[in-house]
Design an enzyme around this catalytic site. Structure first.
Site, PDB file in Angstrom:
ATOM      1  N   ILE A  78       6.134  -4.740   9.722  1.00 56.80           N
ATOM      2  CA  ILE A  78       6.136  -4.184   8.369  1.00 56.80           C
ATOM      3  C   ILE A  78       5.769  -2.722   8.519  1.00 56.80           C
ATOM      4  O   ILE A  78       4.635  -2.378   8.842  1.00 56.80           O
ATOM      5  CB  ILE A  78       5.186  -4.968   7.451  1.00 56.80           C
TER       6      ILE A  78
ATOM      7  N   ARG B 277      -8.252   0.083   6.024  1.00 53.86           N
ATOM      8  CA  ARG B 277      -7.911   0.534   4.679  1.00 53.86           C
ATOM      9  C   ARG B 277      -8.789  -0.144   3.618  1.00 53.86           C
ATOM     10  O   ARG B 277      -9.129   0.460   2.614  1.00 53.86           O
ATOM     11  CB  ARG B 277      -6.443   0.199   4.400  1.00 53.86           C
TER      12      ARG B 277
ATOM     13  N   TYR C  97      -2.435 -10.448   4.758  1.00 56.85           N
ATOM     14  CA  TYR C  97      -2.352  -9.056   5.205  1.00 56.85           C
ATOM     15  C   TYR C  97      -3.753  -8.551   5.500  1.00 56.85           C
ATOM     16  O   TYR C  97      -4.574  -8.409   4.599  1.00 56.85           O
ATOM     17  CB  TYR C  97      -1.668  -8.223   4.118  1.00 56.85           C
TER      18      TYR C  97
ATOM     19  N   THR D  23       0.830  -1.202   0.000  1.00 55.92           N
ATOM     20  CA  THR D  23       0.000   0.000   0.000  1.00 55.92           C
ATOM     21  C   THR D  23       0.865   1.253   0.000  1.00 55.92           C
ATOM     22  O   THR D  23       0.604   2.207  -0.740  1.00 55.92           O
ATOM     23  CB  THR D  23      -0.921   0.018   1.231  1.00 55.92           C
TER      24      THR D  23
ATOM     25  N   TYR E 104     -12.939  -3.657  -1.395  1.00 50.56           N
ATOM     26  CA  TYR E 104     -14.105  -3.083  -2.068  1.00 50.56           C
ATOM     27  C   TYR E 104     -15.221  -4.088  -2.335  1.00 50.56           C
ATOM     28  O   TYR E 104     -16.377  -3.814  -2.038  1.00 50.56           O
ATOM     29  CB  TYR E 104     -13.725  -2.379  -3.385  1.00 50.56           C
TER      30      TYR E 104
ATOM     31  N   LYS F 137       0.397 -10.386   8.285  1.00 52.06           N
ATOM     32  CA  LYS F 137       0.606  -9.013   8.748  1.00 52.06           C
ATOM     33  C   LYS F 137      -0.709  -8.538   9.343  1.00 52.06           C
ATOM     34  O   LYS F 137      -1.709  -8.406   8.650  1.00 52.06           O
ATOM     35  CB  LYS F 137       1.034  -8.114   7.594  1.00 52.06           C
TER      36      LYS F 137
END
Length: 290
Positions: free
Chosen positions: A203, A138, A133, A44, A107, A161
């Site tokens: 990360i 987000r 992840y 990202t 989305y 993550k």
């Protein structure tokens, strides 16, 4: 096993938005010299959402070649299309990446069963170590710890993550899967605490501007030295918060520009850090001794 401070590397761009290949190589060399333990390319923070597929694969290849096996390279290959995620993951393997990082499909809001089937399909399609992840703030999608536990032990899935920033949830995750896969923090503000609880690394966005400091924090936490980790983390607290004063990677790219390491380039729909926010980020850099 990949451990330590793993920088979620920005993708440097010229002012017109083209990838700045020279600056990218320079950043990689700086991170290696500063003791960063691994590099995540085109996550990202690397503006994966606005790089086209050809650029995405080219940035991964450039990072792999520049690193030249000195530290691990983890390629961001997640997508909200399972077919695209498989394509990107295959490309990263061909480029020589050590592992891949796959964000939850965003989305289209898959169910927990859909998330399970998505990750299972990618893991079965490409023989490369893969890190799940989860970043619900987000993506609008939250992969439950129970779904992660279902995926634990799947061949090629070697870690997750967790960017929830919820230490209680992180402890539950460690209890569920810590003996089957590596757990990595994806939240700088709570990273050293999660490592002390059993996570294998962080990360990091902050590592873009403070690579040595983040490396030191992670090493102390991995060694179980809670006081040293807290002391080393203290000057970075403002950075952990204020590098998100606008959407990531807007502030961290401006910070690197202010440090003279990259140009101001960033791709729409993201824009350069607002004038009103620049003193906030500059003050955080100064508190960190940068």
């Amino acid at each position: 096993m990949i451990t330590g401070s793993l920088v979620a590397l920005v993708t440097p761009m010229h002012n017109n938005g083209d990838v700045d290949w020279s600056a990218l190589k320079s950043l990689v060399e700086w991170h290696v010299a500063q003791g960063t333990h691994g590099i995540v390319a085109v996550g990202t923070t690397g503006e994966s959402a606005t790089l086209d597929v050809e650029e995405h694969c080219a940035v991964i290849k450039c990072v792999v070649e520049t690193v030249n096996k000195r530290i691990p390279v983890i390629a961001g290959t997640g997508a909200n299309s399972t077919r695209e995620a498989i394509e990107l993951t295959r490309s990263a393997k061909q480029a020589g990446a050590d592992a891949c990082l796959l964000v939850t499909p965003y989305y289209n809001k898959p169910t927990q069963e859909g998330l399970y089937q998505h990750y299972k399909a990618v893991a079965e399609a490409v023989d490369i170590p893969q890190i799940l992840y989860n970043v619900p703030g987000r993506t609008g999608v939250d992969m439950s710890n129970a779904t992660v536990a279902r995926l634990a032990g799947t061949p090629n899935i070697i870690g997750i993550k967790d960017a929830t920033g919820n230490l209680e949830r992180g402890q539950e995750l460690l209890n569920l899967v810590g003996d089957k896969m590596a757990v990595y923090s994806g939240d700088d503000a709570t990273a050293y605490q999660l490592i002390l609880m059993g996570a294998k690394g962080n990360i990091s966005v902050t590592a873009n501007v403070a690579p040595k400091a983040m490396s030191d924090v992670c090493e102390a936490a991995l060694a179980g030295n809670a006081q040293a980790a807290a002391d080393l983390n203290a000057p970075l607290v403002a950075l952990h918060k204020d590098l998100f004063v606008e959407s990531n990677p807007i502030p961290v790219k401006w910070a690197l520009f202010a440090m003279g390491r990259i140009e101001l380039g960033i791709r729409l729909p993201l824009t350069v850090l607002a004038d009103s926010c620049q003193p906030v980020v500059r003050a955080a850099l100064q508190k960190a001794g940068i």
